[in-house]
Design a protein around this motif. Structure first.
Motif, PDB file in Angstrom:
ATOM      1  N   ALA A 114       5.088  11.367   4.057  1.00 33.03           N
ATOM      2  CA  ALA A 114       3.878  11.732   3.903  1.00 33.03           C
ATOM      3  C   ALA A 114       2.883  10.415   3.725  1.00 33.03           C
ATOM      4  CB  ALA A 114       3.530  12.838   2.933  1.00 33.03           C
ATOM      5  N   THR A 115       3.517   9.492   3.240  1.00 35.56           N
ATOM      6  CA  THR A 115       2.722   8.329   2.720  1.00 35.56           C
ATOM      7  C   THR A 115       3.044   7.002   3.674  1.00 35.56           C
ATOM      8  OG1 THR A 115       4.132   7.546   1.174  1.00 35.56           O
ATOM      9  CG2 THR A 115       2.277   8.987   0.417  1.00 35.56           C
TER      10      THR A 115
ATOM     11  N   ASP B 200       0.700   4.257  -2.658  1.00 32.25           N
ATOM     12  CA  ASP B 200       0.701   5.553  -2.408  1.00 32.25           C
ATOM     13  C   ASP B 200       1.517   6.425  -2.814  1.00 32.25           C
ATOM     14  OD1 ASP B 200      -1.643   4.751  -1.166  1.00 32.25           O
ATOM     15  OD2 ASP B 200      -1.074   4.919   0.673  1.00 32.25           O
ATOM     16  N   CYS B 201       3.020   5.833  -2.826  1.00 34.71           N
ATOM     17  CA  CYS B 201       4.097   6.727  -3.407  1.00 34.71           C
ATOM     18  C   CYS B 201       4.029   6.862  -5.010  1.00 34.71           C
ATOM     19  CB  CYS B 201       5.346   6.288  -3.136  1.00 34.71           C
ATOM     20  SG  CYS B 201       5.737   6.093  -1.273  1.00 34.71           S
TER      21      CYS B 201
ATOM     22  N   VAL C 216       7.415  12.627  -0.083  1.00 33.87           N
ATOM     23  CA  VAL C 216       6.553  11.621  -0.286  1.00 33.87           C
ATOM     24  C   VAL C 216       6.298  10.559   0.325  1.00 33.87           C
ATOM     25  CG1 VAL C 216       5.671  10.126  -2.344  1.00 33.87           C
ATOM     26  CG2 VAL C 216       6.206  12.530  -2.720  1.00 33.87           C
TER      27      VAL C 216
ATOM     28  N   ARG D 264       1.058  -1.202  -0.113  1.00 30.75           N
ATOM     29  CA  ARG D 264      -0.044   0.157   0.123  1.00 30.75           C
ATOM     30  C   ARG D 264       0.900   1.470   0.049  1.00 30.75           C
ATOM     31  NH1 ARG D 264      -4.322   0.935  -2.098  1.00 30.75           N
ATOM     32  NH2 ARG D 264      -3.293   2.814  -2.874  1.00 30.75           N
ATOM     33  N   TRP D 265       1.857   1.440   0.665  1.00 29.82           N
ATOM     34  CA  TRP D 265       2.914   2.432   0.659  1.00 29.82           C
ATOM     35  C   TRP D 265       3.376   2.532  -0.542  1.00 29.82           C
ATOM     36  CZ3 TRP D 265       7.481   2.390   4.782  1.00 29.82           C
ATOM     37  CH2 TRP D 265       7.992   3.698   4.980  1.00 29.82           C
TER      38      TRP D 265
ATOM     39  N   GLU E  21       1.336   6.849  -6.815  1.00 29.69           N
ATOM     40  CA  GLU E  21       0.171   7.964  -6.787  1.00 29.69           C
ATOM     41  C   GLU E  21       0.368   9.155  -6.869  1.00 29.69           C
ATOM     42  OE1 GLU E  21      -3.363   6.869  -4.473  1.00 29.69           O
ATOM     43  OE2 GLU E  21      -3.333   4.935  -5.470  1.00 29.69           O
ATOM     44  N   ALA E  22       1.265   9.401  -5.728  1.00 29.02           N
ATOM     45  CA  ALA E  22       2.105  10.918  -5.687  1.00 29.02           C
ATOM     46  C   ALA E  22       3.130  11.151  -6.287  1.00 29.02           C
ATOM     47  CB  ALA E  22       2.546  10.941  -3.964  1.00 29.02           C
TER      48      ALA E  22
END
Length: 372
Positions: free
Chosen positions: A367-368, A322-323, A364, A318-319, A325-326
């Motif tokens: 933050a994620t 998320d990275c 990033v 998931r991490w 997506e950022a």
């Protein structure tokens, strides 16, 4: 297969291919392009010229039609750069490790293998049919103990820089342990070439072992040199032995000329710009310092790999998503790819990253990060 697939899903260990576009907008901290040379104009130009001159493929095994003058030049310059007497280029770093391990051993040999070694070294040990003793990670005393009492040929095998956590092997101490028992040492310097040693000559050179008669090195051309392929470096008689006995060399099509041309261009560029090696290490240390200061658990890097621990395989996946997506591509290592069973993000510190890009990456990732 269906049962295995279901088990992977339950464990959060499903893997999938994700084709990337040529113009991907993601900031890349996932690849092994440590020196940022894969897209360098000199490197791509060298690859293009080689393809135009020699064709798209090698056309056969190295012992038939697959050896070109370009391969010979690459071998000579690679050996000279790394301080070895001779070199042999193969189609991949994986094939190079299989060749070196299987050709240097037989059923009477004892192989002492580090617990953190790359899969290619592990597979080489299995294919060799030699007795293999796995020792604790980066432990020269354990290597000494394994060699004690063995009456016959022996070979210790280790990564120079371990691909999961980016920590370096104690090569000098390992060489001393081997020499105390008449054993040879095989070092996979895939993650050291281009980053460690004077001007990026590798971990073996940095340890003062380059050119030694009882040390053989394998390297890849697909990481710091931004191309494709692998090579074995060592005494000329070892290379001659591999030409005649190594199955992953004899029965494999030679490295494509474009890859050989790109690797040769990258090697020449590194000789001209040795500061690239130091820059990759500087970026790795900065990433580690800033991420640990933010409260994350990261392994102090010895080369260009920065490993950041994750609480679980699912959270690591998931991490990483998320990275992405950022706008940041990072590696995600989960069991069974990690020997200790601990999932982590694996970051590549590239020499061509700017200060702003390092800032972005740190922001990033922090933050994620999963909330523990």
């Amino acid at each position: 297969m269906d049962e295995a697939r279901a088990a992977r899903r339950r464990a959060g260990l499903v893997r999938a291919l994700r084709p990337r576009a040529a113009d991907s907008p993601l900031l890349d901290l996932a690849s092994n392009d440590y020196l940022g040379l894969a897209r360098h104009p000199e490197v791509t130009g060298g690859a293009a010229r080689a393809a135009q001159e020699w064709g798209a493929g090698a056309t056969g095994s190295r012992l038939v039609t697959g050896s070109t003058e370009l391969h010979a030049r690459l071998e000579a310059e690679l050996a000279a750069f790394c301080g070895a007497e001779a070199a042999l280029v193969l189609s991949s770093g994986y094939a190079a490790n299989l060749a070196a391990v299987t050709a240097l051993t037989d059923t009477t040999t004892l192989i002492v293998s580090d617990a953190g070694n790359h899969a290619s070294l592990i597979d080489g040990c299995r294919l060799s049919r030699a007795r293999t003793e796995v020792t604790p990670h980066a432990d020269p005393q354990a290597v000494r103990a394994a060699l004690t009492g063995h009456d016959g040929r022996a070979l210790a095998v280790t990564d120079s820089v371990f691909s999961v956590d980016g920590d370096a092997a104690p090569l000098r101490a390992l060489a001393e342990a081997c020499r105390a028992h008449g054993a040879a040492l095989l070092v996979d310097d895939a993650h050291g070439l281009g980053v460690l040693g004077d001007g990026g000559r590798g971990a073996v050179a940095a340890a003062g072992l380059a050119g030694d008669a009882d040390v053989v090195t394998t390297v890849t051309l697909s990481k710091s040199l931004g191309a494709q392929g692998g090579a074995v470096l060592g005494p000329a008689r070892v290379i001659e032995h591999l030409v005649n006995t190594a199955r992953s060399f004899i029965f494999d099509t030679g490295l494509a000329p474009a890859a050989a041309g790109g690797a040769l261009a990258a090697l020449r560029l590194l000789r001209r710009e040795p500061e690239r090696a130091a820059r990759a290490g500087d970026v790795a240390r900065e990433l580690h310092e800033r991420l640990t200061a933010a409260g994350l658990t990261a392994v102090r890097p010895d080369a260009a790999v920065v490993s950041v621990r994750a609480p679980s395989p699912e959270q690591a996946l998931r991490w990483a998503a998320d990275c992405r997506e950022a706008g940041l591509a990072v590696g995600c290592f989960r069991p069974p790819s990690v020997p200790d069973g601990i999932s982590r993000l694996r970051l590549t510190a590239r020499a061509d990253l700017t200060s702003d890009q390092v800032d972005t990456a740190v922001h990033v990732i922090t933050a994620t990060a999963p909330v523990c």
